[in-house]
Scaffold this active site. Structure first.
Site, PDB file in Angstrom:
ATOM      1  N   THR A   1      -4.823   5.182 -21.504  1.00 14.96           N
ATOM      2  CA  THR A   1      -4.590   3.877 -20.909  1.00 14.96           C
ATOM      3  C   THR A   1      -3.195   3.444 -21.337  1.00 14.96           C
ATOM      4  O   THR A   1      -2.575   4.046 -22.217  1.00 14.96           O
ATOM      5  CB  THR A   1      -5.629   2.836 -21.377  1.00 14.96           C
ATOM      6  OG1 THR A   1      -5.679   2.851 -22.799  1.00 14.96           O
ATOM      7  CG2 THR A   1      -7.000   3.120 -20.809  1.00 14.96           C
TER       8      THR A   1
ATOM      9  N   ARG B   1      -2.640  -3.290 -17.985  1.00 19.59           N
ATOM     10  CA  ARG B   1      -3.884  -2.524 -17.898  1.00 19.59           C
ATOM     11  C   ARG B   1      -3.744  -1.471 -16.824  1.00 19.59           C
ATOM     12  O   ARG B   1      -3.610  -1.783 -15.641  1.00 19.59           O
ATOM     13  CB  ARG B   1      -5.049  -3.447 -17.568  1.00 19.59           C
ATOM     14  CG  ARG B   1      -5.304  -4.492 -18.611  1.00 19.59           C
ATOM     15  CD  ARG B   1      -6.576  -5.219 -18.323  1.00 19.59           C
ATOM     16  NE  ARG B   1      -7.682  -4.469 -18.848  1.00 19.59           N
ATOM     17  CZ  ARG B   1      -8.178  -4.636 -20.070  1.00 19.59           C
ATOM     18  NH1 ARG B   1      -7.670  -5.534 -20.870  1.00 19.59           N
ATOM     19  NH2 ARG B   1      -9.199  -3.923 -20.486  1.00 19.59           N
TER      20      ARG B   1
ATOM     21  N   LYS C   1      -3.060  -0.456 -24.683  1.00 17.39           N
ATOM     22  CA  LYS C   1      -3.527  -0.633 -26.061  1.00 17.39           C
ATOM     23  C   LYS C   1      -2.290  -0.614 -26.968  1.00 17.39           C
ATOM     24  O   LYS C   1      -1.441  -1.502 -26.856  1.00 17.39           O
ATOM     25  CB  LYS C   1      -4.564   0.437 -26.396  1.00 17.39           C
ATOM     26  CG  LYS C   1      -5.809   0.340 -25.487  1.00 17.39           C
ATOM     27  CD  LYS C   1      -6.885   1.316 -25.857  1.00 17.39           C
ATOM     28  CE  LYS C   1      -8.165   1.093 -25.068  1.00 17.39           C
ATOM     29  NZ  LYS C   1      -8.237   1.864 -23.834  1.00 17.39           N
TER      30      LYS C   1
ATOM     31  N   ASP D   1      -7.995  12.449 -24.916  1.00 19.04           N
ATOM     32  CA  ASP D   1      -7.912  11.049 -24.503  1.00 19.04           C
ATOM     33  C   ASP D   1      -7.219  10.301 -25.642  1.00 19.04           C
ATOM     34  O   ASP D   1      -7.817  10.027 -26.679  1.00 19.04           O
ATOM     35  CB  ASP D   1      -9.336  10.522 -24.268  1.00 19.04           C
ATOM     36  CG  ASP D   1      -9.359   9.072 -23.827  1.00 19.04           C
ATOM     37  OD1 ASP D   1      -8.352   8.359 -24.027  1.00 19.04           O
ATOM     38  OD2 ASP D   1     -10.407   8.638 -23.298  1.00 19.04           O
TER      39      ASP D   1
ATOM     40  N   TYR E   1       0.846  -1.208   0.000  1.00 19.99           N
ATOM     41  CA  TYR E   1       0.000   0.000   0.000  1.00 19.99           C
ATOM     42  C   TYR E   1       0.869   1.242   0.000  1.00 19.99           C
ATOM     43  O   TYR E   1       1.866   1.300   0.711  1.00 19.99           O
ATOM     44  CB  TYR E   1      -0.896   0.023   1.258  1.00 19.99           C
ATOM     45  CG  TYR E   1      -2.350  -0.195   0.923  1.00 19.99           C
ATOM     46  CD1 TYR E   1      -3.047   0.753   0.179  1.00 19.99           C
ATOM     47  CD2 TYR E   1      -3.007  -1.345   1.311  1.00 19.99           C
ATOM     48  CE1 TYR E   1      -4.375   0.547  -0.166  1.00 19.99           C
ATOM     49  CE2 TYR E   1      -4.329  -1.555   0.974  1.00 19.99           C
ATOM     50  CZ  TYR E   1      -5.007  -0.608   0.231  1.00 19.99           C
ATOM     51  OH  TYR E   1      -6.308  -0.810  -0.102  1.00 19.99           O
TER      52      TYR E   1
ATOM     53  N   GLU F   1      -0.652   4.883  -0.427  1.00 18.99           N
ATOM     54  CA  GLU F   1      -1.453   6.088  -0.677  1.00 18.99           C
ATOM     55  C   GLU F   1      -0.579   7.329  -0.547  1.00 18.99           C
ATOM     56  O   GLU F   1       0.218   7.435   0.374  1.00 18.99           O
ATOM     57  CB  GLU F   1      -2.623   6.157   0.304  1.00 18.99           C
ATOM     58  CG  GLU F   1      -3.723   5.181  -0.065  1.00 18.99           C
ATOM     59  CD  GLU F   1      -4.865   5.150   0.927  1.00 18.99           C
ATOM     60  OE1 GLU F   1      -4.882   5.951   1.871  1.00 18.99           O
ATOM     61  OE2 GLU F   1      -5.741   4.293   0.747  1.00 18.99           O
TER      62      GLU F   1
HETATM   63  N1  DSN Z   1     -13.228  -0.396 -24.041  1.00 22.28           N
HETATM   64  C1  DSN Z   1     -12.123   0.278 -24.682  1.00 22.28           C
HETATM   65  C2  DSN Z   1     -12.084  -0.013 -26.143  1.00 22.28           C
HETATM   66  O1  DSN Z   1     -12.289  -1.157 -26.510  1.00 22.28           O
HETATM   67  O2  DSN Z   1     -11.825   0.871 -26.944  1.00 22.28           O
HETATM   68  C3  DSN Z   1     -12.123   1.726 -24.411  1.00 22.28           C
HETATM   69  O3  DSN Z   1     -12.135   1.917 -23.060  1.00 22.28           O
END
Ligand code: DSN
Length: 416
Positions: A225, A234, A228, A199, A53, A55
């Site tokens: 994120t 993740r 990707k 984003d 932890y 924080e």
């Molecule tokens: N769910 C994601 C996607 O597949 O693009 C976006 O958060």
């Protein structure tokens, strides 16, 4: 008693992990938001940092024992700042939705106006869509894409912003195959006094590798994120100008989250190191080359590509001209060993649970070393599956050839 292997301790979960490894190896994975992380990222993500932890932020934690977490988080932050040329980075958001919500918390009061891209046009739930907290607790106005071109119409975006005076404007998408004009969004945000959030979750790896223009010089805040095209675990990050650093950090913790997921931070740090290499630059450019090759092949098979093609990793196509719905086609493709998701297309007359389109991405296949000839082969399988949507035996025969094909392309992180 705490030391049995996973196989000894929980054979059910061990079996499912092995089966998922096999599935990911055997399948042509074309979901635009997915990828294969490296063995190093997997190792870091599965590390003892999950036990801790912490924080707070480095040097200001609410728990002792941060001798290793503080330098880890600092390393991830410095790598993110250097890779994306950002003034400030926060690597603690649990994923993309909390990252975006932190920006709302930092810049808006409940009921304030936010303007983002509508989900059915390619936006994201957290860009103000009505079923999301961002559409329920804030006044959301939404822009879409031009019905004919499939492109964002910047004149329409400006007109909406001038009429509605949003405090936060969001650019970025989950199903938009073209380059977004971040500078034009910033000019509109400045004109109406809004904060601009970009984003870049889908394109972060392309930006890191120089295969796509960066939003960082234009946006007040960039969310992404990490799993990707960036090919990390993740998780998520926020990048911002120094003037917003304190507000963003406060919004993430203590505003929205408790302890950061330090094992994820470890994986993010490793992924950011990988993304700074010349090999990753080649990878990012190859993703775009592959997406274009796949788009060309699919067009030749009679699928209708939204906007006519792609500039990034992603293809959106209307499959109804081939006489089926997106869902029926996605399910048939899955049976044949080709994995993607059904998706609405702009102005889709069908419902989101059985829309007209499919969304495809080239990041995972590129991670396996596939190139243009393989994209042509994949496009041909799409044509064959479309001809055999209601013929399970034919789909199984295609699957057998797909398995033989995938066995020649190793997957990062997976030993079968
Ligand atoms: N769910 C994601 C996607 O597949 O693009 C976006 O958060």
């Amino acid at each position: 008693m705490f030391d049995p292997t996973l196989q000894e301790s929980d054979p059910d979960v061990a079996r499912l992990i092995q089966a998922e490894q096999r599935r990911e190896f055997d399948t042509i994975r074309l979901i635009a938001s997915e990828n294969y992380v490296s063995r190093a990222v997997l190792e870091a993500t599965g590390s003892v940092f999950t036990n801790k932890y912490s924080e707070g932020y480095a040097g200001k934690r609410y728990y002792e024992g941060q001798q290793c977490v503080d330098p880890l988080e600092t390393l991830a932050i410095e790598r993110a700042k250097s890779l994306f040329q950002a003034d400030h980075a926060n690597v603690q958001p649990y994923s993309g939705s909390p990252a975006n919500l932190a920006v709302y918390f930092a810049t808006l009061k409940p009921g304030d106006t936010v303007m983002g891209m509508a989900l059915p046009s390619g936006g994201h739930l957290t860009h103000g869509w009505k079923v999301s907290i961002t559409g329920a607790f804030f006044r959301s106005v939404q822009y879409g894409v031009d019905a004919t071109t499939g492109l964002i119409d910047m004149d329409a975006v400006r007109a909406l912003a001038v009429a509605e005076r949003p405090k936060l404007i969001i650019a970025g998408a989950t199903a938009y195959p073209r380059i977004i004009d971040f500078a034009a969004f910033r000019a509109i945000a400045d004109e109406v006094g809004a904060t601009l959030l970009v984003d870049m979750a889908h394109i972060a790896g392309l930006v890191a590798g120089g295969a796509h223009p960066s939003p960082v010089p234009h946006a007040h805040v960039v969310s992404t994120t990490t799993h990707k095209t960036l090919r990390g675990p993740r998780g998520a990050m926020l990048l911002c100008k120094e003037s917003m650093a304190k507000d963003i950090d406060k919004a993430v913790f203590p505003g929205l989250q408790g302890g950061p997921h330090n094992h994820t931070t470890a994986g993010i740090a490793v992924a950011l190191k990988e993304a700074a290499t010349p090999a990753f630059r080649d990878y990012a450019h190859q993703i775009v080359t592959n997406a274009r090759a796949l788009a060309d092949g699919l067009g030749a098979e009679g699928f209708k590509l939204v906007s006519g093609g792609t500039d990034n990793h992603l293809i959106l196509m209307d499959v109804t001209p081939r006489g089926m719905t997106g869902k029926a086609f996605a399910q048939a493709l899955d049976r044949a060993g080709l994995e993607c998701n059904y998706n609405t297309v702009p102005n889709d007359p069908r419902k989101p649970f059985d829309p007209s389109g499919l969304r495809l991405g080239a990041a995972s296949v590129t991670s396996r070393g596939m190139k243009a000839p393989e994209m042509a082969r994949i496009a041909a399988w799409f044509g064959q599956v479309a001809d055999a949507v209601n013929d399970p035996d034919a789909l199984d025969r295609i699957r057998a050839t797909v398995h033989e094909f995938t066995s020649a392309f190793p997957c990062p992180g997976i030993r079968v």
